[in-house]
Design an enzyme around this catalytic site. Structure first.
Site, PDB file in Angstrom:
ATOM      1  N   ASN A  73      17.703  70.076  30.995  1.00  0.00           N
ATOM      2  CA  ASN A  73      17.289  68.742  31.455  1.00  0.00           C
ATOM      3  C   ASN A  73      17.840  67.691  30.481  1.00  0.00           C
ATOM      4  OD1 ASN A  73      15.649  66.322  31.494  1.00  0.00           O
ATOM      5  ND2 ASN A  73      14.308  67.397  32.921  1.00  0.00           N
ATOM      6  N   HIS A  76      16.344  63.051  28.407  1.00  0.00           N
ATOM      7  CA  HIS A  76      16.106  62.420  27.098  1.00  0.00           C
ATOM      8  C   HIS A  76      17.344  61.709  26.555  1.00  0.00           C
ATOM      9  CE1 HIS A  76      12.062  63.813  26.788  1.00  0.00           C
ATOM     10  NE2 HIS A  76      12.447  65.039  27.098  1.00  0.00           N
ATOM     11  N   HIS A 109      15.674  63.988  36.342  1.00  0.00           N
ATOM     12  CA  HIS A 109      14.559  63.464  37.139  1.00  0.00           C
ATOM     13  C   HIS A 109      14.831  61.994  37.389  1.00  0.00           C
ATOM     14  CE1 HIS A 109       9.844  62.967  37.336  1.00  0.00           C
ATOM     15  NE2 HIS A 109      10.460  62.428  38.388  1.00  0.00           N
ATOM     16  N   ARG A 111      13.297  58.950  38.262  1.00  0.00           N
ATOM     17  CA  ARG A 111      11.925  58.429  38.405  1.00  0.00           C
ATOM     18  C   ARG A 111      11.911  57.156  39.236  1.00  0.00           C
ATOM     19  NH1 ARG A 111       7.373  59.481  35.514  1.00  0.00           N
ATOM     20  NH2 ARG A 111       7.442  61.431  34.389  1.00  0.00           N
ATOM     21  N   ARG A 115      13.149  54.899  34.504  1.00  0.00           N
ATOM     22  CA  ARG A 115      13.031  54.694  33.052  1.00  0.00           C
ATOM     23  C   ARG A 115      14.106  55.422  32.249  1.00  0.00           C
ATOM     24  NH1 ARG A 115       7.732  58.280  31.564  1.00  0.00           N
ATOM     25  NH2 ARG A 115       6.750  56.960  33.100  1.00  0.00           N
ATOM     26  N   GLU A 136      15.174  66.517  40.218  1.00  0.00           N
ATOM     27  CA  GLU A 136      13.701  66.430  40.235  1.00  0.00           C
ATOM     28  C   GLU A 136      13.315  65.100  40.837  1.00  0.00           C
ATOM     29  OE1 GLU A 136      11.685  66.775  36.526  1.00  0.00           O
ATOM     30  OE2 GLU A 136      12.497  68.761  36.168  1.00  0.00           O
ATOM     31  N   THR A 167       6.037  64.457  32.936  1.00  0.00           N
ATOM     32  CA  THR A 167       5.273  65.072  34.021  1.00  0.00           C
ATOM     33  C   THR A 167       4.102  65.848  33.419  1.00  0.00           C
ATOM     34  OG1 THR A 167       7.418  65.374  35.065  1.00  0.00           O
ATOM     35  CG2 THR A 167       5.549  66.428  36.130  1.00  0.00           C
ATOM     36  N   GLU A 218       8.436  76.071  40.945  1.00  0.00           N
ATOM     37  CA  GLU A 218       8.644  76.037  39.494  1.00  0.00           C
ATOM     38  C   GLU A 218       7.257  76.068  38.875  1.00  0.00           C
ATOM     39  OE1 GLU A 218      11.270  73.048  37.741  1.00  0.00           O
ATOM     40  OE2 GLU A 218      10.112  73.145  35.874  1.00  0.00           O
ATOM     41  N   HIS A 258       8.658  73.378  31.383  1.00  0.00           N
ATOM     42  CA  HIS A 258       7.847  72.372  30.697  1.00  0.00           C
ATOM     43  C   HIS A 258       7.333  72.917  29.368  1.00  0.00           C
ATOM     44  CE1 HIS A 258       5.670  68.752  29.990  1.00  0.00           C
ATOM     45  NE2 HIS A 258       6.218  68.227  31.071  1.00  0.00           N
TER      46      HIS A 258
HETATM   47  N1  PXP Z   1      10.350  71.015  34.614  1.00  0.00           N
HETATM   48  C1  PXP Z   1       9.802  69.863  35.058  1.00  0.00           C
HETATM   49  C2  PXP Z   1       9.316  69.805  36.458  1.00  0.00           C
HETATM   50  C3  PXP Z   1       9.707  68.739  34.231  1.00  0.00           C
HETATM   51  O1  PXP Z   1       9.164  67.612  34.692  1.00  0.00           O
HETATM   52  C4  PXP Z   1      10.191  68.834  32.903  1.00  0.00           C
HETATM   53  C5  PXP Z   1      10.101  67.648  31.989  1.00  0.00           C
HETATM   54  O2  PXP Z   1      10.999  66.684  32.339  1.00  0.00           O
HETATM   55  C6  PXP Z   1      10.768  70.043  32.489  1.00  0.00           C
HETATM   56  C7  PXP Z   1      10.816  71.127  33.360  1.00  0.00           C
HETATM   57  C8  PXP Z   1      11.343  70.230  31.130  1.00  0.00           C
HETATM   58  O3  PXP Z   1      10.326  70.120  30.184  1.00  0.00           O
HETATM   59  P1  PXP Z   1      10.703  70.012  28.647  1.00  0.00           P
HETATM   60  O4  PXP Z   1      11.465  68.729  28.483  1.00  0.00           O
HETATM   61  O5  PXP Z   1       9.373  69.989  27.966  1.00  0.00           O
HETATM   62  O6  PXP Z   1      11.522  71.199  28.310  1.00  0.00           O
END
Ligand code: PXP
Length: 309
Positions: A73, A76, A109, A111, A115, A136, A167, A218, A258
């Site tokens: 992901n 960030h 994602h 949003r 953001r 996402e 999330t 998921e 997550h």
């Molecule tokens: N899966 C989903 C649905 C998420 O919302 C996130 C966070 O953006 C992640 C996975 C990845 O989580 P993390 O950034 O804590 O690894």
């Protein structure tokens, strides 16, 4: 006593002894048990009843063993870029670097408040990501339309609250049945092959996910990641294992994500069966700040896939 030299034919008795020794060595190797691996219920691990050890490690070809896909992901990276309203760091360039370092795909994602990831990022990612693209999204109409336009390989529906930092939990599939009954078929109509619902490992939610027509779930691993004692983490891992088993039984492909990181992943992997794919962001980006993107991704690939080798 006759001495045997290289090049000479081995006497049959000697050959038989050698074979016996080789066989004994092999049996000793096979019987060496690994409790933390054996305790898990992972049906992906093929077992020989008398050997008490997953045979995966013994298979000659890695392709014979189901390996968990790692999707990274990159939200960030966009958060950092947007903090100074700059053009760098570019999440599109970061995605390419992640793939070069071994990631099987990229997650973002979009949003409702934009953001981090923007529509410009979405379009460029759709054009440039070579592996699997996981979009996402919430069920908000405009975001669903954008997702349908770019038709990613996978669309993961998540809950979204503007005031949350990230999330915070699984989607309430039971309460959102009606909206999902509109969105899920729309995504398939737009040629999205995999539609996933981000859910807590709760039987009613998994059952409702299967009824919604989605073909994946998921599992939300946040509670597992945030558990503050080993006992609590093991308990959460077992909840996830039961959830994964239920999803698999219902015919759903199992993803997870997550809060998964370099340290907690081994327990997760040893306990939770059927996980085809994980989505990991924060841990990799945090490490990338210190050691660089490629080593951070490579380390996570080794964490996720190395132990299956
Ligand atoms: N899966 C989903 C649905 C998420 O919302 C996130 C966070 O953006 C992640 C996975 C990845 O989580 P993390 O950034 O804590 O690894």
């Amino acid at each position: 006593m006759t001495r045997w030299c290289a090049g000479q034919k081995r006497p049959p008795a000697f050959t038989r002894l050698l074979r016996l020794l080789r066989l004994l060595r092999l049996l000793r190797l096979l019987r060496r048990t690994s409790p933390e691996v054996c305790d898990g219920e992972d049906k992906n691990k093929i077992r020989l009843p008398v050997l008490k050890r997953p045979i995966n490690a013994l298979l000659p070809f890695r392709s014979a063993v189901p390996v968990t896909n790692l999707l990274i992901n990159i939200d960030h990276v966009a958060t950092l870029r947007n903090a100074r309203q700059e053009a760098v760091p570019d999440p599109v360039a970061a995605a390419a670097r992640c793939e070069q370092a071994g990631a099987d795909g990229i997650v973002f994602h979009l949003r409702e408040d934009r953001r981090h990831i923007t529509e410009r990022d979405v379009r460029l990612l759709a054009e440039t990501v070579r592996g699997k693209l996981d979009f996402e999204l919430s069920t908000e109409a405009e975001v669903v339309s954008i997702c349908c336009d770019v038709s990613p390989d996978l669309a993961t529906l998540v809950p979204e609250r503007r005031e949350e930092v990230t999330t915070e939990g699984g989607l309430d599939v039971v309460a959102n049945r009606a909206r999902l009954a509109e969105v899920v078929p729309r995504l398939y109509d737009a040629d999205v092959e995999q539609v996933s619902l981000f859910v807590d490992p709760v039987p009613a939610q998994i059952e409702a996910a299967a009824e919604s027509g989605a073909n994946c779930v998921e599992l939300h691993t946040g509670d597992f990641a945030e558990a503050d004692t080993d006992a609590a983490r093991r308990e959460e891992a077992h909840r996830l294992a039961a959830g994964a088993e239920a999803a698999h039984e219902a015919g759903l492909r199992v993803h997870a994500g997550h809060g998964l990181d370099y340290n907690n992943f081994p327990l997760f992997q040893d306990t939770v069966p059927h996980v085809a794919e994980v989505s990991i962001g924060f841990a990799v980006m945090a490490r990338a700040m210190l050691v660089g993107m490629s080593p951070a991704v490579r380390d996570m690939c080794a964490t996720v896939k190395g132990r299956r080798a």
